[in-house]
Scaffold this motif. Sequence first.
Motif, PDB file in Angstrom:
ATOM      1  N   ASP A 168       1.020  -1.295  -0.112  1.00 24.09           N
ATOM      2  CA  ASP A 168       0.011   0.050  -0.088  1.00 24.09           C
ATOM      3  C   ASP A 168       0.860   1.332  -0.133  1.00 24.09           C
ATOM      4  O   ASP A 168       0.614   2.130  -0.721  1.00 24.09           O
ATOM      5  CB  ASP A 168      -0.857  -0.037   1.231  1.00 24.09           C
ATOM      6  N   PHE A 169       1.907   1.270   0.605  1.00 28.10           N
ATOM      7  CA  PHE A 169       2.865   2.354   0.900  1.00 28.10           C
ATOM      8  C   PHE A 169       3.572   2.607  -0.462  1.00 28.10           C
ATOM      9  O   PHE A 169       3.892   3.716  -0.964  1.00 28.10           O
ATOM     10  CB  PHE A 169       3.697   2.219   2.005  1.00 28.10           C
ATOM     11  N   VAL A 170       3.907   1.505  -1.520  1.00 29.54           N
ATOM     12  CA  VAL A 170       4.534   1.507  -2.493  1.00 29.54           C
ATOM     13  C   VAL A 170       3.485   2.360  -3.460  1.00 29.54           C
ATOM     14  O   VAL A 170       3.816   3.187  -4.150  1.00 29.54           O
ATOM     15  CB  VAL A 170       5.074   0.227  -3.144  1.00 29.54           C
ATOM     16  N   LYS A 171       2.434   1.952  -3.485  1.00 25.28           N
ATOM     17  CA  LYS A 171       1.237   2.505  -4.360  1.00 25.28           C
ATOM     18  C   LYS A 171       1.001   3.916  -4.032  1.00 25.28           C
ATOM     19  O   LYS A 171       0.916   4.943  -4.942  1.00 25.28           O
ATOM     20  CB  LYS A 171       0.111   1.835  -4.264  1.00 25.28           C
ATOM     21  N   TRP A 172       1.099   4.227  -2.705  1.00 27.29           N
ATOM     22  CA  TRP A 172       0.851   5.626  -2.344  1.00 27.29           C
ATOM     23  C   TRP A 172       1.788   6.400  -2.543  1.00 27.29           C
ATOM     24  O   TRP A 172       1.799   7.671  -3.199  1.00 27.29           O
ATOM     25  CB  TRP A 172       0.743   5.531  -0.512  1.00 27.29           C
ATOM     26  N   GLY A 173       3.085   5.916  -2.358  1.00 22.19           N
ATOM     27  CA  GLY A 173       4.318   6.746  -2.770  1.00 22.19           C
ATOM     28  C   GLY A 173       4.375   7.062  -4.237  1.00 22.19           C
ATOM     29  O   GLY A 173       4.712   8.057  -4.653  1.00 22.19           O
ATOM     30  N   GLN A 174       4.151   6.050  -4.951  1.00 23.61           N
ATOM     31  CA  GLN A 174       4.033   6.130  -6.782  1.00 23.61           C
ATOM     32  C   GLN A 174       3.002   7.545  -6.921  1.00 23.61           C
ATOM     33  O   GLN A 174       3.469   8.225  -7.615  1.00 23.61           O
ATOM     34  CB  GLN A 174       3.601   4.828  -7.244  1.00 23.61           C
ATOM     35  N   ASN A 175       1.916   7.283  -6.275  1.00 25.95           N
ATOM     36  CA  ASN A 175       0.785   8.293  -6.535  1.00 25.95           C
ATOM     37  C   ASN A 175       1.374   9.793  -6.232  1.00 25.95           C
ATOM     38  O   ASN A 175       1.431  10.535  -6.998  1.00 25.95           O
ATOM     39  CB  ASN A 175      -0.602   8.128  -5.777  1.00 25.95           C
ATOM     40  N   ILE A 176       2.039   9.777  -4.899  1.00 30.72           N
ATOM     41  CA  ILE A 176       2.522  11.240  -4.594  1.00 30.72           C
ATOM     42  C   ILE A 176       3.820  11.683  -5.611  1.00 30.72           C
ATOM     43  O   ILE A 176       3.517  12.774  -5.960  1.00 30.72           O
ATOM     44  CB  ILE A 176       2.947  11.027  -2.984  1.00 30.72           C
ATOM     45  N   ALA A 177       4.601  10.838  -5.797  1.00 33.80           N
ATOM     46  CA  ALA A 177       5.659  10.975  -6.946  1.00 33.80           C
ATOM     47  C   ALA A 177       5.227  11.643  -8.138  1.00 33.80           C
ATOM     48  O   ALA A 177       5.598  12.521  -8.884  1.00 33.80           O
ATOM     49  CB  ALA A 177       6.673  10.063  -7.172  1.00 33.80           C
ATOM     50  N   MET A 178       4.193  10.756  -8.574  1.00 27.65           N
ATOM     51  CA  MET A 178       3.574  11.169 -10.141  1.00 27.65           C
ATOM     52  C   MET A 178       3.013  12.560  -9.867  1.00 27.65           C
ATOM     53  O   MET A 178       3.216  13.429 -10.678  1.00 27.65           O
ATOM     54  CB  MET A 178       2.567  10.216 -10.346  1.00 27.65           C
ATOM     55  N   ASP A 179       2.055  12.834  -8.935  1.00 26.52           N
ATOM     56  CA  ASP A 179       1.661  14.155  -8.443  1.00 26.52           C
ATOM     57  C   ASP A 179       2.600  15.198  -8.619  1.00 26.52           C
ATOM     58  O   ASP A 179       2.409  16.508  -9.176  1.00 26.52           O
ATOM     59  CB  ASP A 179       0.497  14.165  -7.205  1.00 26.52           C
ATOM     60  N   ILE A 180       3.683  15.068  -7.718  1.00 30.41           N
ATOM     61  CA  ILE A 180       4.970  16.161  -7.670  1.00 30.41           C
ATOM     62  C   ILE A 180       5.534  16.374  -9.058  1.00 30.41           C
ATOM     63  O   ILE A 180       5.701  17.464  -9.376  1.00 30.41           O
ATOM     64  CB  ILE A 180       5.946  15.556  -6.629  1.00 30.41           C
ATOM     65  N   ILE A 181       5.864  15.007  -9.647  1.00 27.99           N
ATOM     66  CA  ILE A 181       6.377  15.244 -10.930  1.00 27.99           C
ATOM     67  C   ILE A 181       5.590  16.085 -11.869  1.00 27.99           C
ATOM     68  O   ILE A 181       5.853  17.019 -12.622  1.00 27.99           O
ATOM     69  CB  ILE A 181       6.829  14.098 -11.452  1.00 27.99           C
ATOM     70  N   SER A 182       4.209  15.736 -11.806  1.00 28.41           N
ATOM     71  CA  SER A 182       3.232  16.324 -12.801  1.00 28.41           C
ATOM     72  C   SER A 182       3.154  17.808 -12.515  1.00 28.41           C
ATOM     73  O   SER A 182       3.205  18.710 -13.366  1.00 28.41           O
ATOM     74  CB  SER A 182       1.750  15.746 -12.602  1.00 28.41           C
ATOM     75  N   GLU A 183       3.262  18.194 -11.320  1.00 26.95           N
ATOM     76  CA  GLU A 183       3.136  19.667 -10.661  1.00 26.95           C
ATOM     77  C   GLU A 183       4.462  20.457 -11.200  1.00 26.95           C
ATOM     78  O   GLU A 183       4.291  21.432 -11.644  1.00 26.95           O
ATOM     79  CB  GLU A 183       2.910  19.768  -9.367  1.00 26.95           C
ATOM     80  N   ILE A 184       5.469  19.551 -11.145  1.00 27.03           N
ATOM     81  CA  ILE A 184       6.790  20.361 -11.343  1.00 27.03           C
ATOM     82  C   ILE A 184       6.861  20.555 -13.075  1.00 27.03           C
ATOM     83  O   ILE A 184       7.289  21.465 -13.547  1.00 27.03           O
ATOM     84  CB  ILE A 184       7.989  19.397 -11.153  1.00 27.03           C
ATOM     85  N   LEU A 185       6.360  19.545 -13.920  1.00 23.93           N
ATOM     86  CA  LEU A 185       6.279  19.943 -15.310  1.00 23.93           C
ATOM     87  C   LEU A 185       5.193  20.727 -15.647  1.00 23.93           C
ATOM     88  O   LEU A 185       5.775  21.793 -16.597  1.00 23.93           O
ATOM     89  CB  LEU A 185       5.811  18.478 -16.026  1.00 23.93           C
TER      90      LEU A 185
ATOM     91  N   LEU B 193       7.050  24.137 -15.053  1.00 24.47           N
ATOM     92  CA  LEU B 193       8.167  24.261 -16.064  1.00 24.47           C
ATOM     93  C   LEU B 193       7.344  24.713 -17.162  1.00 24.47           C
ATOM     94  O   LEU B 193       7.952  25.993 -17.774  1.00 24.47           O
ATOM     95  CB  LEU B 193       8.957  23.005 -16.309  1.00 24.47           C
ATOM     96  N   GLN B 194       6.370  24.168 -17.669  1.00 27.73           N
ATOM     97  CA  GLN B 194       5.683  24.737 -18.864  1.00 27.73           C
ATOM     98  C   GLN B 194       5.052  26.170 -18.716  1.00 27.73           C
ATOM     99  O   GLN B 194       4.983  26.886 -19.526  1.00 27.73           O
ATOM    100  CB  GLN B 194       4.636  23.642 -19.115  1.00 27.73           C
ATOM    101  N   SER B 195       4.512  26.474 -17.641  1.00 26.11           N
ATOM    102  CA  SER B 195       3.917  27.816 -17.220  1.00 26.11           C
ATOM    103  C   SER B 195       4.971  28.760 -17.424  1.00 26.11           C
ATOM    104  O   SER B 195       4.623  30.072 -17.630  1.00 26.11           O
ATOM    105  CB  SER B 195       3.205  27.778 -16.218  1.00 26.11           C
ATOM    106  N   ASP B 196       6.250  28.472 -16.849  1.00 29.96           N
ATOM    107  CA  ASP B 196       7.531  29.374 -16.994  1.00 29.96           C
ATOM    108  C   ASP B 196       8.228  29.386 -18.451  1.00 29.96           C
ATOM    109  O   ASP B 196       9.115  29.856 -18.587  1.00 29.96           O
ATOM    110  CB  ASP B 196       8.512  29.000 -16.022  1.00 29.96           C
ATOM    111  N   GLY B 197       7.276  28.423 -19.443  1.00 30.62           N
ATOM    112  CA  GLY B 197       7.948  28.841 -21.014  1.00 30.62           C
ATOM    113  C   GLY B 197       8.861  27.745 -21.167  1.00 30.62           C
ATOM    114  O   GLY B 197       9.431  27.669 -22.340  1.00 30.62           O
ATOM    115  N   TYR B 198       9.162  26.733 -20.245  1.00 28.75           N
ATOM    116  CA  TYR B 198      10.169  25.700 -20.796  1.00 28.75           C
ATOM    117  C   TYR B 198       9.351  24.536 -21.474  1.00 28.75           C
ATOM    118  O   TYR B 198       8.424  24.351 -21.205  1.00 28.75           O
ATOM    119  CB  TYR B 198      10.822  25.031 -19.429  1.00 28.75           C
TER     120      TYR B 198
END
Length: 155
Positions: free
Chosen positions: A126-143, A146-151
Amino acid sequence: MKKYLWVACVVALFSGFNASAQSVDEEYRQLTVEYLQLSSVDKTYEVIVPQMLESARLMAPDVPDEWWEKLNEKITDKFKIESLSYSIAEIYIKYLSKDELKEIIAFYKTPIGSKLGSLAPSFSQDFVKWGQNIAMDIISEILKELQSDGYKVNM
């Protein structure tokens, strides 16, 4: 994007396996093995490794089954408690005395400790799935940032 996340996870998992743990005496190592077995760490690896390999397999559908089977054997051998015990004991010894480790083992031999140990693989899954979801959310937010800053971002 998932590909890079899994590559990072695999590198992190295997980066410390060659550590020399000879500074740990045999009694401490045996106590570590007993703790790892009572707390079901060995069973946790039995759950996590196939899950990790299946995710990697989905990213490389053209790789033959035989290759994945060989990799599974190789990784499974690396995750055996006896293989990891010196390295894990070397970490534990920094934080726990022999007597403290014995007390923890005694706890895992109680009914509630035994229950906690038996639930470890389920918790880990359950923690692996939870961690994957959080990581994907964070990566998505970072991307998105980056896009909103023109990269330019490849997704």
